[in-house]
Design a protein around this motif. Sequence first.
Motif, PDB file in Angstrom:
ATOM      1  N   VAL A 168      42.722   3.820  34.350  1.00 41.44           N
ATOM      2  CA  VAL A 168      42.244   4.842  33.420  1.00 41.44           C
ATOM      3  C   VAL A 168      43.309   5.908  33.186  1.00 41.44           C
ATOM      4  N   ASP A 169      43.702   6.060  31.931  1.00 40.74           N
ATOM      5  CA  ASP A 169      44.657   7.080  31.502  1.00 40.74           C
ATOM      6  C   ASP A 169      43.848   8.266  30.996  1.00 40.74           C
ATOM      7  N   THR A 170      43.919   9.401  31.692  1.00 44.32           N
ATOM      8  CA  THR A 170      43.082  10.554  31.354  1.00 44.32           C
ATOM      9  C   THR A 170      43.780  11.551  30.429  1.00 44.32           C
ATOM     10  N   ARG A 171      44.884  11.152  29.834  1.00 42.57           N
ATOM     11  CA  ARG A 171      45.606  12.040  28.918  1.00 42.57           C
ATOM     12  C   ARG A 171      44.983  12.004  27.519  1.00 42.57           C
ATOM     13  N   SER A 172      45.562  12.764  26.618  1.00 42.74           N
ATOM     14  CA  SER A 172      45.074  12.789  25.241  1.00 42.74           C
ATOM     15  C   SER A 172      45.359  11.457  24.555  1.00 42.74           C
ATOM     16  N   PRO A 173      44.624  11.138  23.496  1.00 37.29           N
ATOM     17  CA  PRO A 173      44.887   9.899  22.761  1.00 37.29           C
ATOM     18  C   PRO A 173      46.314   9.829  22.221  1.00 37.29           C
ATOM     19  N   GLU A 174      46.875  10.965  21.853  1.00 38.55           N
ATOM     20  CA  GLU A 174      48.247  10.994  21.334  1.00 38.55           C
ATOM     21  C   GLU A 174      49.247  10.599  22.413  1.00 38.55           C
ATOM     22  N   ALA A 177      48.908   6.855  23.159  1.00 41.55           N
ATOM     23  CA  ALA A 177      49.497   6.004  22.129  1.00 41.55           C
ATOM     24  C   ALA A 177      51.007   5.915  22.251  1.00 41.55           C
ATOM     25  N   GLU A 178      51.620   6.964  22.774  1.00 44.56           N
ATOM     26  CA  GLU A 178      53.083   6.985  22.902  1.00 44.56           C
ATOM     27  C   GLU A 178      53.588   6.090  24.026  1.00 44.56           C
ATOM     28  N   GLY A 179      52.720   5.714  24.934  1.00 45.65           N
ATOM     29  CA  GLY A 179      53.117   4.831  26.026  1.00 45.65           C
ATOM     30  C   GLY A 179      52.218   5.005  27.233  1.00 45.65           C
ATOM     31  N   HIS A 180      51.664   3.894  27.734  1.00 48.56           N
ATOM     32  CA  HIS A 180      50.757   3.960  28.869  1.00 48.56           C
ATOM     33  C   HIS A 180      50.946   2.737  29.763  1.00 48.56           C
ATOM     34  N   VAL A 181      50.356   2.776  30.927  1.00 49.30           N
ATOM     35  CA  VAL A 181      50.387   1.634  31.834  1.00 49.30           C
ATOM     36  C   VAL A 181      49.709   0.460  31.121  1.00 49.30           C
ATOM     37  N   PRO A 182      50.332  -0.715  31.126  1.00 47.71           N
ATOM     38  CA  PRO A 182      49.755  -1.871  30.424  1.00 47.71           C
ATOM     39  C   PRO A 182      48.303  -2.132  30.826  1.00 47.71           C
ATOM     40  N   GLY A 183      47.455  -2.278  29.802  1.00 43.95           N
ATOM     41  CA  GLY A 183      46.053  -2.598  30.045  1.00 43.95           C
ATOM     42  C   GLY A 183      45.167  -1.406  30.331  1.00 43.95           C
ATOM     43  N   ALA A 184      45.747  -0.224  30.440  1.00 46.13           N
ATOM     44  CA  ALA A 184      44.952   0.962  30.761  1.00 46.13           C
ATOM     45  C   ALA A 184      44.027   1.336  29.607  1.00 46.13           C
ATOM     46  N   VAL A 185      42.855   1.876  29.950  1.00 40.15           N
ATOM     47  CA  VAL A 185      41.948   2.414  28.947  1.00 40.15           C
ATOM     48  C   VAL A 185      42.164   3.923  28.869  1.00 40.15           C
ATOM     49  N   ASN A 186      41.918   4.484  27.696  1.00 36.53           N
ATOM     50  CA  ASN A 186      42.125   5.912  27.509  1.00 36.53           C
ATOM     51  C   ASN A 186      40.801   6.667  27.620  1.00 36.53           C
ATOM     52  N   LEU A 223      43.070   5.972  38.578  1.00 33.01           N
ATOM     53  CA  LEU A 223      43.247   7.085  37.649  1.00 33.01           C
ATOM     54  C   LEU A 223      44.696   7.554  37.609  1.00 33.01           C
ATOM     55  N   TYR A 224      45.169   7.900  36.401  1.00 34.66           N
ATOM     56  CA  TYR A 224      46.489   8.528  36.286  1.00 34.66           C
ATOM     57  C   TYR A 224      46.537   9.401  35.037  1.00 34.66           C
ATOM     58  N   CYS A 225      47.523  10.304  35.004  1.00 33.98           N
ATOM     59  CA  CYS A 225      47.824  11.096  33.799  1.00 33.98           C
ATOM     60  C   CYS A 225      49.343  11.231  33.726  1.00 33.98           C
ATOM     61  N   ASN A 226      49.862  12.452  33.699  1.00 37.88           N
ATOM     62  CA  ASN A 226      51.320  12.636  33.758  1.00 37.88           C
ATOM     63  C   ASN A 226      51.783  13.084  35.132  1.00 37.88           C
ATOM     64  N   THR A 227      51.129  14.135  35.649  1.00 36.89           N
ATOM     65  CA  THR A 227      51.535  14.682  36.950  1.00 36.89           C
ATOM     66  C   THR A 227      50.334  14.958  37.846  1.00 36.89           C
ATOM     67  N   ALA A 228      49.252  14.239  37.641  1.00 36.03           N
ATOM     68  CA  ALA A 228      48.073  14.231  38.523  1.00 36.03           C
ATOM     69  C   ALA A 228      47.181  15.461  38.431  1.00 36.03           C
ATOM     70  N   ARG A 229      47.405  16.334  37.458  1.00 34.17           N
ATOM     71  CA  ARG A 229      46.507  17.483  37.292  1.00 34.17           C
ATOM     72  C   ARG A 229      45.189  17.062  36.641  1.00 34.17           C
ATOM     73  N   ARG A 230      45.294  16.386  35.502  1.00 31.76           N
ATOM     74  CA  ARG A 230      44.086  16.034  34.758  1.00 31.76           C
ATOM     75  C   ARG A 230      43.231  14.994  35.475  1.00 31.76           C
ATOM     76  N   SER A 252      51.506   9.256  38.943  1.00 30.35           N
ATOM     77  CA  SER A 252      51.129   9.093  37.540  1.00 30.35           C
ATOM     78  C   SER A 252      52.288   8.581  36.679  1.00 30.35           C
ATOM     79  N   MET A 253      52.264   8.893  35.372  1.00 27.60           N
ATOM     80  CA  MET A 253      53.275   8.346  34.475  1.00 27.60           C
ATOM     81  C   MET A 253      54.684   8.785  34.839  1.00 27.60           C
ATOM     82  N   THR A 254      54.808   9.956  35.451  1.00 24.09           N
ATOM     83  CA  THR A 254      56.130  10.431  35.867  1.00 24.09           C
ATOM     84  C   THR A 254      56.778   9.438  36.817  1.00 24.09           C
TER      85      THR A 254
END
Length: 266
Positions: A168-174, A177-186, A223-230, A252-254
């Motif tokens: 699960v990618d908990t970031r914004s849809p934008e 869309a720019e790049g996520h872990v393969p197969g992750a849901v937003n 769960l992941y985001c960019n730096t684990a805050r969200r 996370s993505m970092t």
Amino acid sequence: MDEDVVVSAEWLAAHRDDPDVVVVDVRDNWEYDGIGHVPGAVNIPFDAFRAVDADGEGGEGMLPDPDEWRALLESRGVEPSDTLVAYDDTHGVFAARFLVTALVMGHEREGELRFLDGDYSAWTREHPVESGSVEVEESVYEVERPAETPLVDVAAVAAAVESGAVVVDTRSPEEYAEGHVPGAVNLDWRELVDEESRGLKPREAVEAVLASKGVERGEEIVLYCNTARRISHTYVVLRWLGFEDVAFFEGSMTAWEAAGRPTERN
């Protein structure tokens, strides 16, 4: 944490004077001092328990050094057996990060963790505030990290992707869309928040949003985001709902991108 992790302003008003309850305001010091805070709350700003740099594949991400965490809590008079109630003024995302940090550092070995639903505004609607700092007596606090935590590293996430876990990618849809872990849901973490009340949506509504993303009990969830805050906010919500198999990708993505792992765009 359990289903009691999320508490209302009314609950806090009834328990605030309990000597074993420590209310933690994670906003910046100028907000705490100048705008006001829950009476008796101690100030532990977000930046005070946030490491400066993520550390790649090791899994620790932006968690503070345990000795720094210990000194921080001691300076605020926190005892290992205290019930910590955290709040911010940003729908709880920073408060959740504090609670997850406390969880990973082992606070639940003796104490309890609580999240104020509706953030600071929920308190100010019907309850008094005070300004200035609160004097506390320094405590003795020992950090004993549990043998098992929800933290997972890059390799574990890659294995989860291969096994068909719900990533699960908990970031914004934008951002997604720019790049996520393969197969992750937003699942933008804000989808679980009621913008008007600033608190969580009703339990049934939250369950419906999660189900629409395939996030259901019985599934392995990462769960992941960019730096684990969200993801801290989403993690607290899932624990409140009783989800058990929830992994927390601290790096996370970092860390994912730093390790040269593939990303997917759409």
